[in-house]
Write a protein that holds these residues in place. Structure first.
Motif, PDB file in Angstrom:
ATOM      1  N   ASN A 241      33.342  10.056   4.247  1.00 30.54           N
ATOM      2  CA  ASN A 241      32.695  10.962   3.664  1.00 30.54           C
ATOM      3  C   ASN A 241      32.112  10.117   2.309  1.00 30.54           C
ATOM      4  OD1 ASN A 241      32.433  13.738   4.472  1.00 30.54           O
ATOM      5  ND2 ASN A 241      34.843  13.697   4.191  1.00 30.54           N
ATOM      6  N   ASN A 242      30.788  10.270   2.123  1.00 28.00           N
ATOM      7  CA  ASN A 242      30.096   9.652   1.060  1.00 28.00           C
ATOM      8  C   ASN A 242      29.870  10.672   0.265  1.00 28.00           C
ATOM      9  OD1 ASN A 242      29.857   6.800   1.992  1.00 28.00           O
ATOM     10  ND2 ASN A 242      28.434   8.025   3.575  1.00 28.00           N
ATOM     11  N   PHE A 243      30.095  10.503  -1.029  1.00 26.01           N
ATOM     12  CA  PHE A 243      29.870  11.603  -2.237  1.00 26.01           C
ATOM     13  C   PHE A 243      29.662  11.219  -3.553  1.00 26.01           C
ATOM     14  CE2 PHE A 243      34.542  11.344  -1.702  1.00 26.01           C
ATOM     15  CZ  PHE A 243      34.843  11.205  -3.119  1.00 26.01           C
TER      16      PHE A 243
ATOM     17  N   GLU B 291      26.594  18.570  -5.519  1.00 24.02           N
ATOM     18  CA  GLU B 291      26.937  19.191  -4.399  1.00 24.02           C
ATOM     19  C   GLU B 291      26.562  18.076  -2.923  1.00 24.02           C
ATOM     20  OE1 GLU B 291      26.367  23.515  -2.783  1.00 24.02           O
ATOM     21  OE2 GLU B 291      24.591  22.305  -1.745  1.00 24.02           O
ATOM     22  N   CYS B 292      27.667  18.055  -2.251  1.00 25.40           N
ATOM     23  CA  CYS B 292      27.557  16.794  -1.257  1.00 25.40           C
ATOM     24  C   CYS B 292      27.525  17.491   0.047  1.00 25.40           C
ATOM     25  CB  CYS B 292      28.294  15.760  -1.603  1.00 25.40           C
ATOM     26  SG  CYS B 292      28.091  15.153  -3.220  1.00 25.40           S
ATOM     27  N   GLU B 293      26.972  16.840   1.185  1.00 27.13           N
ATOM     28  CA  GLU B 293      27.499  17.508   2.680  1.00 27.13           C
ATOM     29  C   GLU B 293      28.541  16.276   3.102  1.00 27.13           C
ATOM     30  OE1 GLU B 293      25.329  16.469   6.701  1.00 27.13           O
ATOM     31  OE2 GLU B 293      24.339  18.123   5.672  1.00 27.13           O
TER      32      GLU B 293
ATOM     33  N   PHE C  29      29.676  20.541   6.069  1.00 25.36           N
ATOM     34  CA  PHE C  29      29.666  21.559   5.072  1.00 25.36           C
ATOM     35  C   PHE C  29      29.240  20.982   3.863  1.00 25.36           C
ATOM     36  CE2 PHE C  29      33.787  19.901   3.986  1.00 25.36           C
ATOM     37  CZ  PHE C  29      34.009  20.061   2.944  1.00 25.36           C
ATOM     38  N   LYS C  30      28.555  21.909   2.943  1.00 23.09           N
ATOM     39  CA  LYS C  30      28.195  21.468   1.489  1.00 23.09           C
ATOM     40  C   LYS C  30      28.991  22.175   0.490  1.00 23.09           C
ATOM     41  CE  LYS C  30      23.303  20.349   2.499  1.00 23.09           C
ATOM     42  NZ  LYS C  30      22.096  20.528   1.880  1.00 23.09           N
ATOM     43  N   ALA C  31      29.581  21.361  -0.528  1.00 19.06           N
ATOM     44  CA  ALA C  31      30.410  21.645  -1.599  1.00 19.06           C
ATOM     45  C   ALA C  31      30.127  20.636  -2.790  1.00 19.06           C
ATOM     46  CB  ALA C  31      31.727  21.599  -1.202  1.00 19.06           C
ATOM     47  N   PRO C  32      30.374  21.288  -3.917  1.00 20.51           N
ATOM     48  CA  PRO C  32      30.382  20.386  -5.032  1.00 20.51           C
ATOM     49  C   PRO C  32      31.617  19.655  -5.011  1.00 20.51           C
ATOM     50  CG  PRO C  32      30.876  22.544  -5.766  1.00 20.51           C
ATOM     51  CD  PRO C  32      30.432  22.688  -4.294  1.00 20.51           C
TER      52      PRO C  32
END
Length: 125
Positions: free
Chosen positions: A57-59, A64-66, A75-78
């Motif tokens: 995962n890249n964030f 909010e990131c995918e 999914f998307k979430a902060p």
């Protein structure tokens, strides 16, 4: 302290129960887990590898990131960070990660009265 580095599984608690709680009870649990974290300010690349499988995962903290789940769905979430602890609400569990004595400690908690708390400790290599 920067999360950047490579980490090798040292110990874990309740992994099989956690996998069962999120519907992945068929997954293998007797493998060596390597985690690599690349941190550049608030930008992260977080990769976990076991034989024949890699999950990454890249964030960016504060946005909010995918993200991708262990089963491959997105999914998307902060993503937040408070007191040096990264936190993300995955669809089936709450994920937190922190550095404790130069070890990466990840905790995943499934919701509900019979929630499962999975804890993984990895040493820096």
């Amino acid at each position: 302290m920067s999360f950047s580095g490579k980490y090798e599984l040292e110990s874990q608690e309740n992994y099989e129960q956690f996998l069962e709680a999120i519907g992945l009870s068929h997954a293998k649990t007797d493998h060596k887990v390597l985690t690599e974290v690349v941190q550049d300010g608030n930008n992260f690349t977080w990769t976990q590898t076991i034989p024949n499988w890699t999950w990454s995962n890249n964030f960016t903290v504060g946005q909010e990131c995918e993200l991708k789940t262990m089963s491959g769905s997105t999914f998307k979430a902060p993503v937040t960070m408070e007191g040096g602890k990264i936190s993300v609400k995955f669809p089936q569990y709450q994920f937190e990660a922190e550095l404790v004595d130069d070890k990466l400690v990840m905790t995943c908690v499934t919701p509900g009265e019979k929630g499962v708390t999975f804890r993984r400790v990895s040493k820096r290599i």
